[in-house]
Design a protein around this motif. Sequence first.
Motif, mmCIF file in Angstrom:
data_model
loop_
_atom_site.group_PDB
_atom_site.id
_atom_site.type_symbol
_atom_site.label_atom_id
_atom_site.label_comp_id
_atom_site.label_asym_id
_atom_site.label_seq_id
_atom_site.Cartn_x
_atom_site.Cartn_y
_atom_site.Cartn_z
ATOM 1 N N LEU A 319 0.685 -1.249 -0.036
ATOM 2 C CA LEU A 319 0.046 0.065 0.064
ATOM 3 C C LEU A 319 0.782 1.275 0.129
ATOM 4 C CD1 LEU A 319 -2.594 -1.015 2.892
ATOM 5 C CD2 LEU A 319 -2.449 -1.691 0.076
ATOM 6 N N ARG A 320 2.012 1.109 -0.073
ATOM 7 C CA ARG A 320 3.097 2.294 0.060
ATOM 8 C C ARG A 320 3.036 2.913 -1.430
ATOM 9 N NH1 ARG A 320 7.931 1.610 4.026
ATOM 10 N NH2 ARG A 320 8.734 3.354 2.853
ATOM 11 N N LEU A 321 3.431 4.193 -1.482
ATOM 12 C CA LEU A 321 3.596 4.772 -2.539
ATOM 13 C C LEU A 321 3.988 4.226 -4.040
ATOM 14 C CD1 LEU A 321 5.337 8.396 -1.320
ATOM 15 C CD2 LEU A 321 2.557 7.833 -2.285
ATOM 16 N N ASP A 322 4.994 3.363 -3.896
ATOM 17 C CA ASP A 322 5.494 2.633 -4.939
ATOM 18 C C ASP A 322 4.973 0.934 -4.681
ATOM 19 O OD1 ASP A 322 6.808 1.495 -2.429
ATOM 20 O OD2 ASP A 322 8.972 1.666 -3.401
ATOM 21 N N GLY A 323 3.768 0.841 -4.079
ATOM 22 C CA GLY A 323 3.284 -0.359 -4.053
ATOM 23 C C GLY A 323 2.563 -0.584 -5.225
ATOM 24 N N HIS A 324 1.711 -1.681 -5.225
ATOM 25 C CA HIS A 324 0.676 -2.046 -6.324
ATOM 26 C C HIS A 324 -0.771 -1.247 -6.136
ATOM 27 C CE1 HIS A 324 -0.392 -5.576 -3.551
ATOM 28 N NE2 HIS A 324 -1.448 -5.069 -3.940
ATOM 29 N N LEU A 325 -1.013 -0.731 -4.900
ATOM 30 C CA LEU A 325 -1.887 0.317 -4.918
ATOM 31 C C LEU A 325 -1.845 1.349 -3.706
ATOM 32 C CD1 LEU A 325 -5.016 0.988 -5.316
ATOM 33 C CD2 LEU A 325 -5.725 -0.451 -3.603
ATOM 34 N N PRO A 326 -1.257 2.492 -4.059
ATOM 35 C CA PRO A 326 -0.985 3.403 -2.966
ATOM 36 C C PRO A 326 -2.168 3.971 -1.907
ATOM 37 C CG PRO A 326 0.135 3.894 -4.862
ATOM 38 C CD PRO A 326 -0.866 2.903 -5.234
ATOM 39 N N VAL A 327 -2.153 3.620 -1.039
ATOM 40 C CA VAL A 327 -3.487 3.930 0.037
ATOM 41 C C VAL A 327 -2.917 4.879 1.099
ATOM 42 C CG1 VAL A 327 -4.845 2.825 1.686
ATOM 43 C CG2 VAL A 327 -4.463 1.683 -0.462
ATOM 44 N N ASN A 328 -3.938 5.654 1.191
ATOM 45 C CA ASN A 328 -3.736 6.905 2.585
ATOM 46 C C ASN A 328 -2.246 7.505 2.312
ATOM 47 O OD1 ASN A 328 -6.331 6.115 2.924
ATOM 48 N ND2 ASN A 328 -6.104 5.131 4.756
ATOM 49 N N THR A 329 -2.153 8.133 1.191
ATOM 50 C CA THR A 329 -0.774 8.853 1.064
ATOM 51 C C THR A 329 -0.728 10.092 1.799
ATOM 52 O OG1 THR A 329 -1.924 9.829 -0.864
ATOM 53 C CG2 THR A 329 -0.823 7.816 -1.254
ATOM 54 N N HIS A 330 -1.597 10.468 2.675
ATOM 55 C CA HIS A 330 -1.318 11.604 3.592
ATOM 56 C C HIS A 330 -1.062 11.206 4.833
ATOM 57 C CE1 HIS A 330 -5.382 10.215 3.910
ATOM 58 N NE2 HIS A 330 -5.955 11.129 4.296
ATOM 59 N N GLY A 331 -1.220 9.900 5.120
ATOM 60 C CA GLY A 331 -1.234 9.224 6.573
ATOM 61 C C GLY A 331 -2.616 9.018 7.047
ATOM 62 N N GLY A 332 -3.751 9.323 6.626
ATOM 63 C CA GLY A 332 -4.731 8.934 7.044
ATOM 64 C C GLY A 332 -5.242 9.418 8.403
ATOM 65 N N LEU A 333 -6.362 8.903 9.092
ATOM 66 C CA LEU A 333 -6.688 9.084 10.475
ATOM 67 C C LEU A 333 -5.739 8.517 11.480
ATOM 68 C CD1 LEU A 333 -10.530 8.376 10.309
ATOM 69 C CD2 LEU A 333 -9.485 10.163 9.550
ATOM 70 N N LEU A 334 -5.022 7.457 10.789
ATOM 71 C CA LEU A 334 -4.031 6.842 11.789
ATOM 72 C C LEU A 334 -2.975 7.402 12.316
ATOM 73 C CD1 LEU A 334 -4.121 3.285 10.075
ATOM 74 C CD2 LEU A 334 -4.829 3.805 12.448
ATOM 75 N N SER A 335 -2.643 8.433 11.257
ATOM 76 C CA SER A 335 -1.255 9.322 11.519
ATOM 77 C C SER A 335 -1.408 10.658 11.202
ATOM 78 C CB SER A 335 -0.084 8.751 10.712
ATOM 79 O OG SER A 335 0.415 7.112 11.464
ATOM 80 N N GLN A 336 -2.032 11.304 10.180
ATOM 81 C CA GLN A 336 -2.110 12.597 9.850
ATOM 82 C C GLN A 336 -3.106 13.424 10.864
ATOM 83 O OE1 GLN A 336 -4.337 14.224 6.609
ATOM 84 N NE2 GLN A 336 -2.772 15.743 6.014
ATOM 85 N N ALA A 337 -4.250 12.850 10.807
ATOM 86 C CA ALA A 337 -5.266 13.783 11.653
ATOM 87 C C ALA A 337 -6.673 13.154 11.383
ATOM 88 C CB ALA A 337 -5.778 15.279 11.366
#
Length: 385
Positions: A319-337
């Motif tokens: 799910l990382r930027l260079d993975g097959h499906l980038p997910v929550n590229t801002h950090g999401g509720l888990l880490s951004q806000a």
Amino acid sequence: MATTSPLREAAALTGIGETQYLRGTDRTALSLQLEASLNAIRDAGLKPSDIDGLIPYGHGAVAEDFITNFGIKDLRFSATTPMGGASAVAAIQCALAVINAGLCHHVLLSLGRTGYSGGRIGTRVQQMPQFRVIGEFEMPLGAIAPAQLYAPMARRHMELYGTTSRQLAEIAVTTRYHASLQPNATMKKLISIEDHQASRMISDPLRLLDCSLESDGGAAVVISAPDRARDLAQRPIVVMGVAEGHPDSPSAITQRPDLTTLGLAKAAPKAFAMAGLRPADIQVAEVYDCFTYIVLCQLEDLGFCRKGEGGGFVENAALRLDGHLPVNTHGGLLSQAHMAGMNHIIELARQLRGQAAAQVPDAEVGLVTGYGDMGDGAVAIMRRA
């Protein structure tokens, strides 16, 4: 083939705005919401008086707050979409409907939260309309916080499909890495799988690092009619398909025959059909992440993998930027806000504009989801104009 829905490409996202995301403030949720809204309106190249539709997040803010503070003289429509964390994305569908009906040209979707400063989560849960369901089945057993309500879903998935806590950790580690690349993120210190496994248990099987943040801040977006969108300051982000879905009866999660399928499973096929796309066409996904398990379950219900295969799907930094499906590229509720998913919509717009701090190369098509309360779901599929 796309369906002939009148909402297909009926509007575009034209403005985005947010405040600094904080853990501690003496400001009100309304003042944060108004600041983010002004930023979104200015980003679109509009004036507050141009706003003729309003869908605020349904915790206290009403149309009169914006009429008074912004000097709006011709507000033609206002509503709320009371679906918890699915509210922001569901509001996109509502905005498309009123624009398609000819009621509005520019609809403001706005949100303000003092989740860190404004009181304990258990108190806010008791104020939810759905509390009567919790009060009947879960609360007598001591379950009141969201982690306690959703933990049985994760445990059931583990028992049925062999999903592991280390697979959930992959999601937490990825979102923290993405947050570390963001100027406006709360948690930037990198974590490992082992850090996740060492974090304390909150409600089995959910650990501390499986849980979203509590945050203070505001976020907002502007949705505009197509003929107005092309003349504004930013490149329009066209809404190709949108839908909401609700879980099967009963509303009490622990009483359902299937704990592992969300309302999103009903919404996703409709949104993809409206857009004329398949999951394989999606280049970036901003997936509501109140808990790591909810991300995994939504990836299955969206059709990126089969039910029960989510654990394997997220492994090996997929799910990382260079993975097959980038997910929550801002950090999401888990880490951004925790902005109840409005920050997910903002991030998708940035990705498709090519303005993201952690940019997916050549991203032209993406989706954003919302998850709310007892399993409500909403999804919007967008493309760069």
